[in-house]
Structures are given as structure tokens and as C-alpha cells.
Design an enzyme around this catalytic site. Structure first.
Site, short mmCIF file in Angstrom:
data_model
loop_
_atom_site.label_atom_id
_atom_site.label_comp_id
_atom_site.label_asym_id
_atom_site.label_seq_id
_atom_site.Cartn_x
_atom_site.Cartn_y
_atom_site.Cartn_z
CG HIS A 172 18.18 58.16 43.30
ND1 HIS A 172 18.67 57.02 43.64
CD2 HIS A 172 16.99 57.12 43.21
CE1 HIS A 172 18.62 56.34 42.82
NE2 HIS A 172 16.70 56.38 42.32
CD GLU A 173 12.76 56.85 45.15
OE1 GLU A 173 12.40 57.92 44.24
OE2 GLU A 173 13.80 56.22 44.92
CG HIS A 182 13.42 59.01 40.10
ND1 HIS A 182 13.60 58.98 38.92
CD2 HIS A 182 14.10 58.64 39.77
CE1 HIS A 182 15.19 57.16 38.30
NE2 HIS A 182 14.79 57.47 40.17
CG HIS A 195 13.76 63.09 34.37
ND1 HIS A 195 14.70 61.67 33.62
CD2 HIS A 195 14.13 64.01 33.12
CE1 HIS A 195 14.90 61.84 32.97
NE2 HIS A 195 14.59 62.90 32.52
#
EC number: 3.4.24.59
Length: 713
Positions: A495-496, A499, A502
Site C-alpha cells: 500500500h505505502e 504512494h 505515485h
């Protein structure tokens, strides 16, 4: 605000920036992987090796944090902030003297970058650095830059220099879409401060902004304070579950996983017992937000907060949440019946289902139905294996690989922080990820992504490389094994890292909209999408190997894990709907028609289904009201978008390079520089409706439409 940490304010999950590029000490060191002779790739080996302490070097020069020379000592923050403030004065003068045009936007962005380089870096250091002197110096730098931001937001001449550009229709039409959007975002930030109002109203707006900041800080502090109760009021046999201080028992959380019903009940009733000061603080915070929104031209705070989001208006948000709630009703009722049945089985004398029950009993059901004991899974998820898995996935999907670098002396704040260079197969170095993965004293217990420096195109044509930190709280390796992750920890890591990608690939011209600096209901899409990859056997099979035997994780283990996540998932989602609707009502029409506690009771009974417990006030612990005011729905909407992207683009083949390139081109590349709805539309090749979002979330709950277990053969 000119200095923006877009995801829930400075420092919430993704929000910080830093100076310079490859020349600023340390960022451009050569790509060197730590040599460890195992069967892992260099990345896997580096993360499975113990951190190697540095040789004692009494005379070597200590570099600065993140390679910033000034930050070799705490005093460097004062130097850095003074340099930033001096440069700010020069840029303000230049902005005011420049005729309206694209140059105006470039100057504003450089102004924002100058302040964020210090404030956002300091915002990370003040919570994460192990040395108090660094934390205090960083805190002071945040205050100093914050004061300058307030001053700029009330600088009428600066505002007018931007207003002249926006008022010139012909000039605005000549700008490219990204430049036009960034100009409008700067203007939006200005107008939130009331700068377009007359002098008296402007002062009122400034005062309200200051008041809201103070109330937010007070509310956050109060939301996490323990409650105490005289120990004789608690049965003796449950006191040892809490902290005893003299004649009192301190209760610092809900103890939702405690097996004893009475422990959970006591924790719920005591921890959520209303505090009059916290109640006043919340009421004042909500009314001050409403007053500010009305002062600057919005009917409610929610209307102001949702500008530029996927949802756009509170009416759309409520339609989404109410439709989702209707679709969940039958499934949630079944979940509660199943949980009630388990409670009756284990505690026949007290089988009424209460709000402190679902988390514990759904865990019991999961464990009984599926053998998902973490100790069975951990040996397959060594940290090195998981990092190797990410490396394989990004290489095949995006043409990106990780290279482990040895940080320079003084560059990292703890010796177990690893530094990764992110390299594209044809474009070269894209940026850096500092991996602060391990537990330590005084480290915040949260998994987050921080932007330390945003990417932007500099005046000389070079690209300022993004720098981020991923912060997790993983256990250290032991003498006999590397760090082993539970399935939940592995999913959080993916999940992290979503980020982080991105941030690396949101290569915008302007740092104001770089990477994760985008609307909240879009910002979680890349990270939640990574959870789908983390739960697909075809992906897991690439890296999940037993750290001792090298055996791959059997497919049935991944299947069991995925199926177990569906247990009571509708009830979990219904709880999120309840929280999101409560947030919308609190930030909707004011004055509120009744107390915040009465609204909680009514909303809980209508949108969750379990009874309100008298003399409790859960809203006083709802810390997300500060960073995510009127935007708590964002997680659900982001999940809906991520689900649609997964099913449309990656379900058939999670390693599809054409789909990966399209994902980068349509969604990641723009940061916040394009309207989020247009990015979603570009990726899905259609404009999704509210019903599409709801269907995507609900279909994920159904075992018969299981997307994770498809055979790739």
C-alpha cells in the site's frame, strides 16, 4: 496555503518536500547494492541483511540529513529557514513586478517550493528523528515557515498579481491545461484565507484560520488522551488488562481484540466517556469551519472542502454513501447474525451484540473457518522477499527497478534506514525512497508516506528529483531469522509503496501538484490498487518463498487468506459508511439541529445498526475530523476506483506492461495537475457513475466473484 502537504495537511500520509538535486550532497551517489551472499537478488539481500554499523570515523566530515549540507546539526534548521525566508522575499518582489503570464505561475510555484523544502522536511523530522534536539529545531522551523505562509496569504499585492492573470480570459485560454489548473489552485488557496474580502472580513478570516489551527491541535491531543476511573469501580479480575496508577485505572484505547467481553465493554464505556472540554473544542471547531466557509463564499464547510475532488459536492458524497448503505444492508445483517451466533456460542449468558463485539468475534470466526495463523505465513514473507516482489512487479509493469545505495554519513536519522534509488529502464534515475521500516522508541505507530521533496521542472531545464520516506513499524530481524512480515504487514508495505510510485512517476512541471499532491479521494487510489496486487496469487507466487527452505507459498494458503478477508467485510464497510456520513453531517448545514452526540446516536442507529451506548461520545475520539474534515468518504471512493481499475486493466494479467504504461500515462503522471475525474475516465475509458462505484465495492465482498484466485494458466 502556499506551502501544501495535500494529503490531509502537512505530514499526513504523504506530505513533504526538500532541496536540490543530485549535487546536494548524497542524492547522486553511485548505485551500490550491499553485497550479501544469499539466493536473493541484491534488493532482497539488502533488506534481509542486518544493518551494518559504520566504522568509527573520528575525522570524517558528517553530511546533512537527506544530503542537505546545512542539516548536519539541529542548528542547521535555522540556517535553512533563514535562507528560505530571504529567497521568499526576493520571489514575492519578482511576482509583484512581473506582467501577468505563464511566468507568474512559475514564480508562485518556486515560492511554494522554497517554503515546502524546509517546512515539509521539518514536518517529517519533528516526528521521526530519534534526537530531541533535531525534533525541537524542526518544530521551530515549521512554526517559522507557517508564520510566513500566513503573511503571504494576506499579501494583497501578491494576490493581485495572480488575480490579473486569472481575470485575463484571453491570456488564460493561451495557457496549457496544467498551468491553468495550477494558477486556479493557487487562487483557491488564497481565497480560503479571505484575501478577496474587504479589510474587516479579511481580518476575521485570518483570525478564524488561526483559531481553527489551534482548535485542531487541541482536539487531536484530546482524542488520544487516556481516561481514568477509580479502580474499585472495575471488577478486580479485569484490572490487570489496564494500567494501574494509585487508586485509578488508566484506559488508553478500546482493547477491541481482548477476548474477555467485560474488558472490551469497560474499555469502550470508559475510553469513550464524554469529556466536557473536548466536546466544547469539537463544537467550536465545527462552527468555526462553518463560519469561515460562509465568509469566503460557500454554503457549508463540506462544499468548500470538496472543491476539485472526484465527488465535487457533498450532495454527490451523500448519494454515494446512502446508495452504498442500501446495497450493504442485507449483507451487513447477515454478518451481524453470524457475529451474534459466535458470541452466543462462546458467551450464552450475554449474547446481545454490542459495538465492542464485531472486531473480536469476526476475528474468531476467521480463525475458526480458515487456518490463517500469522506464524504459518510469516516465514514466506521475509522483508527481503517482499521487497524483491515489489521490484519484480514494478519492473514488469512499469520498467522500474530499485537499486540499494549506501547513504552518506549523517544522511539518515537511524542506521537501519535503507536508501533506494528508483531507476527506469530508459529514462534513468527517477528519485529516491528512504525506507524507515523498523520499530524504535518514540517512533509514531503508524504506516505513512512522506514527500520530502517534490518533483518539478527547474528553470535550467533539469528535473528536481522527488524524494520520499516510507515509514513502517516492522519488527527487527533476530539472530536466527530476517525480519518476517505478517500478511497484514506485507499488504501495508505494498500500500505505502503505491504512494511512493505515485510520487516517483507524478513528474509534473509544478511541485504544487507533484505526485500525491492531489485531491484526497484520488490520492489513495494508487496505494489501494497495490493491495489488489498483494492479494493475487500470480504476484505473490513471484516472491513468497520460505526464508529457510526456499519453498514457494502453496496456492491454497493464499486462497485461504483472501477468503478470510471476506468474513464480515460488509459489516466493516458499513462501519466506514457510518463514519463518513457522520463526518458529512458535522460539516454540513449549521447550526447543527442537535448536539454532536445526539447526531452520533441517530446516525449510528440508522447507518450502522448496533445500539448507541448511553454516556459515550465516540466522536470525541474521531481524530480524522481534523485532517479529513468532510473527506472521510475518500477511502471508500478511492477503493471503488481502485477496484474498477484492477478489474478492467489488471485482473486478466497483473503483469501486463501495456496496461502498466497506460496506468502511468493516464493516472500517475499527472499528480494533481489534472482533474481527478478526467484521470479516472482516461484509465477506464468511460465516465463511471455513482452506481458503478457502489457496484465495484459491493462485488468485492462476494466470494463467488473472487478476483484474487484466478488461475493464470
Amino acid at each position: 496555503m502556499l506551502c501544501v502537504g495535500k494529503l490531509g495537511g502537512l505530514g499526513a500520509r504523504a506530505a513533504v518536500l526538500l532541496p536540490g538535486r543530485a549535487g546536494l550532497g548524497g542524492f547522486g551517489a553511485g548505485l551500490r547494492a550491499r553485497g550479501v551472499s544469499t539466493s536473493w537478488s541484491p534488493v532482497g539481500a539488502a533488506f534481509n541483511a542486518k544493518p551494518q554499523g559504520r566504522r568509527l570515523d573520528l575525522f570524517g566530515e558528517r553530511g546533512g540529513l537527506f544530503g542537505v549540507p546545512e542539516l548536519s546539526a539541529p542548528e542547521g534548521f535555522r540556517v535553512a529557514q533563514e535562507q528560505a525566508l530571504r529567497k521568499t522575499d526576493v520571489l514575492v518582489a519578482r511576482a509583484c513586478a512581473t506582467p501577468p503570464g505563464p511566468q507568474t505561475v512559475l514564480i508562485f510555484d518556486e515560492l511554494s517550493d522554497t517554503l515546502c523544502k524546509v517546512a515539509d522536511l521539518a514536518d517529517f523530522v519533528k516526528i521521526a528523528h530519534p534526537e530531541p534536539a533535531f525534533r525541537e529545531a524542526a518544530e521551530e522551523a515549521c512554526r517559522s515557515i507557517g508564520t510566513m505562509v500566513e503573511k503571504l496569504n494576506t499579501n494583497v499585492e501578491l494576490y493581485q498579481s495572480l488575480q490579473k492573470l486569472l481575470a485575463d480570459e484571453k491570456l488564460m485560454d493561451s495557457l496549457d491545461p496544467e498551468t491553468r489548473r495550477v494558477a486556479e489552485l493557487f487562487m483557491f488557496d488564497f481565497e480560503i484565507s479571505g484575501i478577496h474580502l474587504d479589510k474587516e472580513k479579511r481580518k476575521r478570516a485570518v483570525d478564524l484560520n488561526v483559531k481553527i489551527l489551534d482548535l485542531s491541535s487541541t482536539f487531536l491531543m484530546g482524542a488520544n488522551l487516556p481516561n481514568k476511573i477509580e479502580k474499585h469501580l472495575l471488577p478486580e479480575h479485569i484490572r490487570q488488562n489496564f494500567t494501574l496508577t494509585g487508586d485509578h485505572v488508566m484506559i488508553d484505547g478500546l482493547h477491541a481484540e481482548a477476548p474477555d467481553d467485560l474488558v472490551r465493554e469497560a474499555a469502550y464505556k470508559v475510553f469513550l466517556y464524554p469529556n466536557a472540554g473536548q466536546l466544547r473544542c469539537l463544537e467550536e471547531l465545527l462552527s468555526s469551519r462553518d463560519l469561515l466557509a460562509k465568509l469566503v463564499g460557500y454554503s457549508t464547510y463540506a462544499h468548500r472542502a470538496l472543491q476539485g475532488t472526484i465527488a465535487k459536492t457533498p450532495e454527490t458524497v451523500m448519494e454515494f454513501l446512502e446508495k452504498l448503505s442500501d446495497k450493504l444492508l442485507e449483507r451487513t445483517t447477515k454478518d451481524f447474525e453470524m457475529i451474534r451466533g459466535m458470541k452466543m456460542k462462546l458467551n450464552p449468558h450475554n449474547s446481545e451484540l454490542m459495538p465492542w463485539d464485531p472486531a473480536y468475534y469476526s476475528g474468531v470466526i476467521r480463525a475458526e473457518r480458515y487456518n490463517i495463523e500469522p506464524s504459518l505465513y510469516c516465514p514466506f514473507f521475509s522483508l527481503g522477499a517482499c521487497m524483491e516482489g515489489l521490484n519484480i512487479l514494478f519492473s514488469r509493469l512499469l520498467g522500474i527497478s530499485f537499486h540499494v545505495e549506501q547513504p552518506a554519513k549523517g544522511e539518515v536519522w537511524c542506521e537501519d534506514v535503507r536508501k533506494l534509488a528508483v531507476v527506469h529502464e530508459s529514462e534513468g534515475l527517477l528519485g529516491y525512497i528512504y525506507c524507515d521500516f523498523f520499530q524504535r522508541a518514540d517512533k509514531p505507530h503508524q504506516d505513512c508516506h512522506f514527500t520530502i521533496r517534490g518533483g518539478r521542472l527547474k528553470e535550467d531545464g533539469d528535473y528536481q528529483l522527488p524524494v520520499v520516506v516510507l515509514m513502517l513499524n516492522l519488527p527487527h530481524s533476530s539472530r536466527n531469522s530476517p525480519t518476517l512480515l505478517t500478511p497484514g504487514m506485507m499488504e501495508n508495505l505494498f500500500h505505502e509503496m503505491g504512494h511512493a510510485m505515485h510520487s516517483m512517476l507524478g513528474r509534473t512541471r509544478y511541485q504544487h501538484v507533484t505526485g500525491t499532491r492531489c485531491p484526497t479521494d484520488f490520492a489513495e487510489v494508487p496505494s489501494i490498487l497495490m493491495e489488489y496486487f498483494a492479494n493475487d496469487y500470480r504476484v505473490v507466487n513471484q516472491f513468497a518463498r520460505h526464508y529457510q527452505t526456499g519453498q514457494s507459498m502453496p496456492k491454497h494458503m493464499v486462497s485461504r487468506l483472501c477468503e478470510s478477508k471476506k468474513v464480515c467485510a460488509a459489516a466493516d464497510m458499513q462501519l466506514q459508511v457510518f463514519y463518513a456520513i457522520l463526518d458529512q453531517i458535522y460539516h454540513g448545514k449549521h447550526p447543527l439541529r442537535r448536539s454532536t452526540t445526539d447526531i452520533l446516536k441517530e446516525t449510528q442507529e440508522k447507518f450502522y445498526g448496533l445500539p448507541y451506548v448511553p454516556n459515550t461520545a465516540w466522536q470525541l475520539r474521531f481524530s480524522h475530523l481534523v485532517g479529513y474534515g468532510a473527506k472521510y468518504y475518500s477511502y471508500l471512493m478511492s477503493r471503488a476506483v481502485a477496484s474498477m481499475v484492477w478489474k478492467e486493466c489488471f485482473l486478466r494479467d497483473p503483469f501486463n506492461r501495456a496496461a502498466g504504461d497506460r496506468y502511468r500515462r493516464e493516472m500517475l503522471a499527472h499528480g494533481g495537475g489534472r482533474e481527478p475525474g478526467l484521470m479516472v475516465q482516461g484509465m477506464l475509458q468511460k465516465c463511471p457513475s455513482i452506481d458503478d462505484f457502489v457496484s465495484a465495492l459491493v462485488s468485492d465482498l462476494d466470494l463467488d466473484s473472487e478476483t484474487f484466485l484466478m488461475d493464470s494458466e
